[in-house]
Design a protein around this motif. Structure first.
Motif, mmCIF file in Angstrom:
data_model
loop_
_atom_site.group_PDB
_atom_site.id
_atom_site.type_symbol
_atom_site.label_atom_id
_atom_site.label_comp_id
_atom_site.label_asym_id
_atom_site.label_seq_id
_atom_site.Cartn_x
_atom_site.Cartn_y
_atom_site.Cartn_z
ATOM 1 N N LEU A 242 -8.093 1.050 -14.295
ATOM 2 C CA LEU A 242 -8.083 -0.291 -14.868
ATOM 3 C C LEU A 242 -7.249 -1.201 -13.968
ATOM 4 O O LEU A 242 -6.186 -0.799 -13.509
ATOM 5 C CB LEU A 242 -7.463 -0.272 -16.262
ATOM 6 N N PRO A 243 -7.695 -2.426 -13.723
ATOM 7 C CA PRO A 243 -6.880 -3.342 -12.908
ATOM 8 C C PRO A 243 -5.478 -3.522 -13.489
ATOM 9 O O PRO A 243 -4.502 -3.609 -12.754
ATOM 10 C CB PRO A 243 -7.676 -4.645 -12.942
ATOM 11 N N GLN A 244 -5.380 -3.546 -14.831
ATOM 12 C CA GLN A 244 -4.062 -3.707 -15.424
ATOM 13 C C GLN A 244 -3.204 -2.465 -15.168
ATOM 14 O O GLN A 244 -1.987 -2.554 -15.044
ATOM 15 C CB GLN A 244 -4.178 -3.982 -16.936
ATOM 16 N N ASP A 245 -3.829 -1.279 -15.087
ATOM 17 C CA ASP A 245 -3.085 -0.075 -14.728
ATOM 18 C C ASP A 245 -2.641 -0.141 -13.273
ATOM 19 O O ASP A 245 -1.542 0.290 -12.914
ATOM 20 C CB ASP A 245 -3.952 1.180 -14.926
ATOM 21 N N ASP B 179 -1.803 -2.691 -11.711
ATOM 22 C CA ASP B 179 -0.617 -3.538 -11.647
ATOM 23 C C ASP B 179 0.580 -2.874 -12.294
ATOM 24 O O ASP B 179 1.680 -2.870 -11.731
ATOM 25 C CB ASP B 179 -0.885 -4.872 -12.365
#
Lengths: 223, 442, 576
Positions: free
Chosen positions: A192-195, A197
């Motif tokens: 996940l992109p949020q992961d 980050d």
């Protein structure tokens, strides 16, 4: 670029030749027990038909009419019911496919991100058109609808099993090579992109250990 | 890239500091031990053992939270649960969890099932308690074979742990979960078609009435909910309905998984509250348009919802009301972002092909109409179309919509109608001049 | 009484019918394809769409909200509803195409969709003339077509089974056929295959559609997708006349229609009778029509110098009377028949009585094990029950043979049966005694020893009554003309036959295929007269009235009462 197939629906062979011998066309005791367990999960005998057809496809590689009849008999349901169900869904192979079926997604997001380019590259590399199988029986190419991996478009699926994300020409070459060597692509956990980050990358430590789903080619399954 | 000029305000609150709840940043959260260590299954435990909870209270709490279905229709989940009739002793009731994520542009349930399967299971169990369910059928599309194995593996673990099956957590509540593997049909995402598929028949949708809550699986009361909707249930129980209702806009609250794909720099699944400004999502969350191109169009909720032009998204937030006002729908929040180089006619052509391929063939307008739509758009795309074809297409959309057993025909008609209406010049440019007016035939 | 308003006309409703069925019952025609009253309701053709509204009820009080004029406020459903799946409720307001443009448009559009992939086969399709798709397109469809692409092509000439042919392109996927095999006949031999526009019904590979009720799908198919292999391309529907009657292959007496062109019976289709066969016929009933056309005799015959010679009817009557006068009249064996009508058997019994012989007996034709629990019985004759009620009982073979050997039988009068063919007697046994026979076919084996052969009219050529295995008395009407002049038969044939025959001055008028036979109820009184006896000479209708009044077990069985669907007779125990 012609999407529309000639709208001609062929009649399935009404008296098909037997493909599997009498010795081969049986379920083992283990398989029967498994089908029995499936049936217990549903209050009616028909409920387990989809799971039983998957089991049959995993064993025989595809679902010719004789296998569908065998499955229907094992479940105790009418043959026509199982046959109607099997022809309704696209993932049940009614004909013998190549050892590796490459389902390339070309729908919606993948179309917009180059899915068709990947499809045409694959067709060129393998020398066949979409819907055909290579002469050595190794590869079939199919164009499929959305596989649910739009964030990693373009992508493809190998024989109803692992997804290969973010295709490029090099990746395609690598995939074909490893498949020729008999190695299925590994399971890839899409980060996940949020992961990316917040956790510096993928959150799973056990993704590499995942065994991907395989439909064994006919010969292997029989042994 | 269109910088947001501040004309709209986000309804998602302080989203930059939003702490994820559906996919919290915990390593290996999918493993049962890790999940439990981080507060997993406490919601289930309190619902089962704490005397302040009973099935009705759980349903009311979910209703009060304002949770709306995350599968595309956006119907109030709590209200759907309350449609279940009173319990008849010794007669089974069913829950179907819809993981047949086949809507193009949607890929969030896959991520949720991979990274937080136990949240889904816990949500199912809480729902099962609230509606007195005997067995839940978790329908997952067949293409997700690896993730089905993953879910089955985790399901085995919670069976062993006593969190599902007979006498859960040593209370007198028992329920079963069965994972049902699909085999490649978009129509199975429709709730009554899903029920037919679980029953082992050809997956033709059923006519409603009777509704699934009255006559569902094997003619027993059944509720069908999306994976993500059920995953919100433990959050509501743990943190309260007020917490949930405050997240995002009042009429469509809660955390939601946005599946952003297309011509952006960072496509993927993002968890934020509802009510995010579309411009925020494109520019600040997904890293802006790829290659610095300009935005041309976007589809906010999967292939079935109308497409929005770049000049229509000013101040529009990702929630049901705002999107409806803007001329589209929330759908599954699977957003496809299209840049200025996109050929909208080719885009529409592939969409019509999708519906033509996926129609089940039961009822006349959809079975015949989807093919006709595809033929017409293809002809236009190939440069052989006439201007009157555009009017014919719009006519056909009216003929198909609202006349069929299920909403697939609606889902096929909306993109066609709205893409043509909103990008008419592109379509007209590809048409040949025609001497006949549209609708020659009475 | 609950009421419903359809197109501003108010109707009273009884029971809980579906809206479409109710409309059809009261005469409001609504187009439909997939609905069939005997099967489940899939509502997938979407043709019967109507606009439905129900009165708004106040949430708390339950009272109907009314407007200023006192009329109930009607809330219409946002979408059009299929009338076949909606239950009629009190106060419902329905708008059909007659009063709503939206509904009219919807029906037109639906037909447009149906026709885009439907092949233009009307000129070569059997269904033309009685095709609901044709009729409804004509009545409710749009002019012309806007479809300019290649239609979907599917297999066109598929032998699903020995009797049913499939043309998949014509199929509109109403699923009536698969529902029939799943719900009614339960043979599960048909299923829809594939998905989407590629759908069509088929047997799974390796299965042949040979169940004993397979041809019913031909009747229920609303288009020409399922047709009869046997009847394919034989005749157009408007060339044939159809006559309501019953089948005679077994004792169920299933109601049917005989379709006749040029005096040849070309096919048999079911006729609705809720008490007997509902909407269905077994295949064996349908394929039996050949027996009415083939091997029919060429007029009466008398044996002279060892050979059967063609004679006129009067000569035949005299010859028969001579033969009977030449023997001891009390020693004549009369064989009635369960193939013959009640009137025929009654007259035979009267003749036997008048002559002074024993009461007639009949030869039972029972094949044990043939029966299924539906429309096929063990008894292969249509009127065994009728014979029993008249006092004609099955022949006691041992007794008869001993009588014959003992010289107790000096002549045999056989009406409409074949004692040698059924093994009761052998040729040698009958060779020396006079045998008078009313045969149906030239293949009747008793003809080898018959002295007088008086060809009998079969069920399609006569008027009469049959009593089926459940005790239902049903009457038949003539469908096929005989050669002679018979006023009763000609009147019964009625107007529906005349224009098919034409007058002798019309070009298409046809004297062919008329068999020179007579019904037994005409022959027997003539024979009696030649013997100097008197038998009632009235029409079968008058005869049946007499029987209904005098014979126990036939109470109420008059022609008027029997009408088109028959009359249930009381159960009788042992009849003396």
């Amino acid at each position: 670029m012609v999407f529309i197939r000639q709208p001609i629906v062929e009649l399935p062979d009404q008296d098909p030749e037997r493909i599997f011998s009498d010795d081969e066309l049986v379920f083992t005791g283990e398989e029967k027990e498994l089908i029995g367990r499936f049936q217990k999960q549903y209050p009616t005998p028909e409920g387990a038909v989809m799971k039983a057809l998957w089991l049959a496809q995993e064993k025989f590689g595809f679902l010719p009419p004789e296998v569908i009849r065998l499955t229907a008999d094992e479940l105790g349901i009418p043959y026509s019911l199982a046959y109607g169900v099997a022809t309704f869904y696209t993932q049940y192979y009614k004909e013998k496919m190549g050892r590796y079926v490459l389902d390339v997604c070309t729908c919606f997001s993948c179309q917009m991100c180059g899915g068709y380019d990947m499809l045409h590259l694959l067709e060129k590399k393998l020398g066949i058109h979409e819907g055909e199988t290579t002469d050595d029986g190794l590869f079939s190419i199919q164009e499929v609808e959305c596989l649910g991996a739009c964030g990693t478009a373009p992508m493809l699926q190998v024989t109803n099993g692992p997804y290969v994300h973010n295709l490029t020409e090099d990746k395609l070459d690598g995939l074909i090579e490893s498949l020729r060597a008999g190695k299925m692509p590994p399971f890839v956990s899409v980060t996940l992109p949020q992961d990316e980050d917040e956790m510096d990358g993928n959150r799973r430590t056990d993704a590499e250990a995942v065994e991907v789903y395989q439909t064994p080619p006919r010969g292997l399954a029989m042994e | 890239m269109q910088p947001s000029n501040g004309a709209g305000t986000t309804k998602a609150g302080d989203w930059r500091n939003y702490k994820r709840v559906l996919l919290p940043p915990i390593r290996d959260l999918h493993q049962l031990a890790v999940y439990e260590k981080n507060g997993g299954y406490t919601a289930l435990r309190s619902v089962l053992t704490d005397s302040k909870w009973d099935p009705k209270k759980v349903t009311d709490e979910v209703k009060a939270s304002g949770l709306r279905g995350r599968g595309g229709a956006g119907f109030s989940t709590g209200m759907k649960w309350s449609f279940m009739p009173p319990v008849e002793p010794d007669k089974p009731r069913y829950l179907a969890c819809n993981g047949d994520e086949s809507e193009p542009g949607t890929f969030k349930d896959r991520q949720l099932m991979e990274y937080n399967p136990h949240l889904v299971f816990e949500g199912i169990l809480i729902a099962a308690y609230a509606m007195s369910i005997s067995t839940t059928y978790l329908y997952i599309r067949g293409e997700y074979a690896d993730w089905i194995k993953h879910m089955e593996h985790e399901l085995e673990k919670i069976y062993a742990r006593g969190f599902v099956g007979k006498n859960i957590m040593k209370t007198d509540f028992s329920t079963e979960i069965v994972i049902h593997k699909g085999a490649g049909a978009y129509i199975c995402g429709e709730e009554t078609s899903l029920l037919e598929s679980v029953e082992g028949k050809r997956a033709y949708p059923r006519i409603k009435p009777p509704f699934p809550a009255q006559k569902g699986l094997w003619a027993r009361p059944t509720t069908v909910n999306n994976v993500e909707s059920l995953a919100c249930a433990p959050l509501i129980v743990n943190r309260g309905s007020e917490w949930f209702a405050r997240l995002g806009p009042a009429k469509h609250p809660g955390p939601v998984l946005y599946g952003i794909s297309g011509h952006v720099n960072r496509p993927g699944v993002y968890e934020y509250p509802t009510g995010m400004l579309i411009t925020d999502l494109i520019d600040h969350v997904a890293g802006g348009m790829r290659g610095g191109k300009k935005l041309k169009a976007l589809v906010p909720g999967g292939a079935s919802v109308p497409v929005l032009r770049a000049d229509m998204i000013e101040g529009v937030t990702m929630d049901a009301e705002s999107l409806r006002e803007a001329g589209s729908m929330m759908g599954t929040a699977g957003m496809l972002i299209l840049d200025e180089d996109t050929d909208m006619v080719k885009f529409l052509r592939r969409v019509t092909h999708f519906y033509h391929h996926e129609t089940c063939g039961q009822c006349t307008p959809c079975r015949e109409g989807t093919g006709w739509l595809e033929n017409l758009v293809t002809r236009i795309d190939d440069g052989e179309g006439n201007l009157r074809d555009l009017d014919l297409l719009l006519d056909l959309c009216d003929q198909m919509e609202g006349r069929t057993v299920c909403a697939l025909a609606d889902g096929a008609a909306w993109p066609v109608r709205n893409t043509i209406k909103r990008f008419r010049d592109e379509f007209e440019a590809k048409c040949r001049k025609s001497i006949f007016a549209a609708g020659v035939v009475a | 009484m609950p009421q419903v308003t359809i197109d501003n006309k108010v109707f009273d409703v009884e029971g809980q019918p579906k809206l479409l069925q109710f409309c059809l019952d009261v005469g409001v025609e609504l187009p439909h394809f997939c609905y069939h009253p005997a099967m489940s309701i899939p509502a997938n053709c979407r043709q019967c769409l109507v606009q439905i509204g129900t009165p708004v009820k106040d949430r708390e009080t339950g009272e109907i909200k009314r407007d200023d004029n006192g009329d109930p406020i009607i809330q219409y459903f946002p979408k059009l509803m299929t009338s076949c799946s909606v239950d009629v409720s009190d106060g419902m307001v329905v708008k059909t195409h007659r009063s709503s443009d939206v509904v009219d448009r919807a029906q037109k559009d639906n037909l447009e969709f149906l026709l885009i992939n439907h092949p233009l086969d009307c000129p070569i399709c059997d269904q033309a003339g009685h095709c609901p798709l044709q009729i409804q397109s004509y009545k409710y469809g749009s002019e012309g077509s806007r479809f300019e692409f290649r239609k979907v092509h599917k297999p066109k000439k598929v032998m699903l089974g020995p009797r049913v042919m499939l043309d998949a392109e014509r199929c509109i996927n109403c699923t009536r056929c698969t529902r029939f095999t799943d719900e009614i006949s339960k043979s599960h031999q048909l299923t829809i295959i594939e998905r989407g526009v590629r759908n069509y019904p088929l047997t799974p590979p390796g299965v042949v559609f040979d169940e004993p009720y397979s041809m019913n799908v031909i009747d229920i198919c609303p288009v020409g997708a399922l047709t009869s292999v046997d009847f394919r391309f034989r005749a157009r529907i408007w060339e044939m006349s159809s006559t309501p009657s019953i089948t005679v292959t077994n004792a169920k007496g299933s109601n049917c229609e005989y379709w006749v062109r040029d005096n040849l019976v070309l096919r048999i289709t079911p006729r609705q009778n809720r008490k007997v066969n509902e909407y269905w016929l077994p295949d064996e009933d349908r394929t039996a029509y050949h027996m009415f056309n083939e091997n029919r005799p060429d007029g009466p015959q008398v044996r002279r110098e060892g050979k059967l010679m063609r004679v006129g009817w009067q000569d035949a009557y005299r010859a028969a009377a001579d033969r009977l006068n030449g023997v001891d009249r009390s020693k004549v064996l009369f064989l009635g028949s369960a193939h013959a009508t009640v009137e025929d058997n009654y007259l035979l019994k009267q003749l036997a009585e008048a002559i002074g012989a024993d009461v007639p007996v009949y030869i039972p034709h029972v094949e044990p094990g043939k029966a299924d629990e539906w429309l096929v019985t063990d008894d292969r004759t249509p009127n065994a029950n009728g014979c029993e009620r008249l006092g004609i009982h099955p022949v006691d073979e041992a007794l008869i043979r001993s009588k014959l050997e003992g010289g107790e039988i000096e002549a045999v009068y056989v009406m409409e049966d074949d004692p040698i063919g059924s093994g009761l007697f052998s040729e040698d046994e009958l060779r020396d005694i006079p045998v008078i026979l009313h045969p149906y076919h030239t293949t009747n084996e008793t003809l080898a020893v018959a002295d007088v052969a008086l060809p009998a009219a079969m069920v399609v050529e006569t008027v009469g009554t049959y009593v089926n295995v459940d005790g239902r008395a049903q009457r038949v009407r003539p469908a096929k003309a005989i050669q002679g002049v018979n006023r009763t038969l000609m009147m019964e044939m009625g107007a529906s036959r005349q224009d098919k025959h034409g007058t002798p001055f019309d070009r298409w008028h046809n004297e062919s295929n008329r068999i020179d036979c007579l019904p037994s109820w005409q022959v027997l009184p003539e024979i009696a007269e030649s013997l100097g006896l008197a038998l009632p000479k009235g029409s079968p209708k008058q005869l049946m009235r007499q029987i209904a009044e005098t014979v126990d077990g036939f109470e109420g069985a008059t022609y008027d009462a029997m009408g088109l669907s028959g009359v249930q007779l009381v159960e009788v125990g042992e009849i003396a």
